[in-house]
Enzyme design. Structure first.
Site, PDB file in Angstrom:
ATOM      1  N   GLU A  91       0.825  -1.209   0.000  1.00 19.39           N
ATOM      2  CA  GLU A  91       0.000   0.000   0.000  1.00 19.39           C
ATOM      3  C   GLU A  91       0.862   1.262   0.000  1.00 19.39           C
ATOM      4  OE1 GLU A  91      -2.322  -3.125   2.419  1.00 19.39           O
ATOM      5  OE2 GLU A  91      -0.238  -2.486   2.216  1.00 19.39           O
ATOM      6  N   CYS A 125      -2.554  -2.454   7.307  1.00 22.83           N
ATOM      7  CA  CYS A 125      -2.101  -2.422   8.696  1.00 22.83           C
ATOM      8  C   CYS A 125      -2.205  -0.989   9.223  1.00 22.83           C
ATOM      9  CB  CYS A 125      -0.660  -2.934   8.792  1.00 22.83           C
ATOM     10  SG  CYS A 125       0.564  -1.791   8.080  1.00 22.83           S
TER      11      CYS A 125
END
Length: 146
Positions: free
Chosen positions: A54, A82
């Site tokens: 990401e 996360c």
């Protein structure tokens, strides 16, 4: 179209899983139905714990688009972001985020999430970040099949 883009993120996760120095996580960023970037995790290859899929995708997309936000974009990620990646998603201001496996799935497969993250109200977190789970079964196969 969402399933197609999520499938691409899952394909990148498979590529990352199978690559030297890769990791079993993939991300795709799309703007106006055009793919801006497709990446997989590079933590092991770069010896850099910030090289999550990401984060890499956000960095590449910002450079490609030439903006410091991605409010016109959608993130597709093979696994729920996360805490570190979710922070970056906050600043990116995505229109929406689609994820394959959940943080709970990741933890059950040996990937670390902080206790405080897992203790959060997942419904509220997913609502705030406009996150929708998509193709969970296919995304789980990244970790269960090789």
């Amino acid at each position: 179209m969402n399933e197609h883009h999520m499938s691409l993120a899952i394909e990148k996760a498979i590529q990352g899983r199978d690559a030297d120095g890769g990791g079993a996580f993939g991300a795709v960023i799309v703007r106006n139905d055009e793919i801006v970037c497709k990446v997989h995790n590079l933590v092991k290859g770069k010896d850099d714990l910030t090289q999550h899929a990401e984060l890499l995708a956000i960095q590449i997309a910002c450079q490609t688009i030439g903006k410091d936000n991605l409010k016109e974009c959608i993130l597709y990620t093979s696994c729920e972001p996360c805490m570190m990646c979710l922070g970056a998603c906050h600043w990116a201001k995505f229109k929406a985020i689609y994820y394959g496996t959940s943080a709970e799935d990741a933890q059950q497969h040996g990937f670390t999430y902080s206790k405080s993250y897992l203790d959060m109200d997942s419904t509220a977190r997913r609502s705030e970040f406009k996150m929708t789970q998509l193709l969970r079964t296919e995304a789980l196969e990244v970790w269960t099949k090789s």
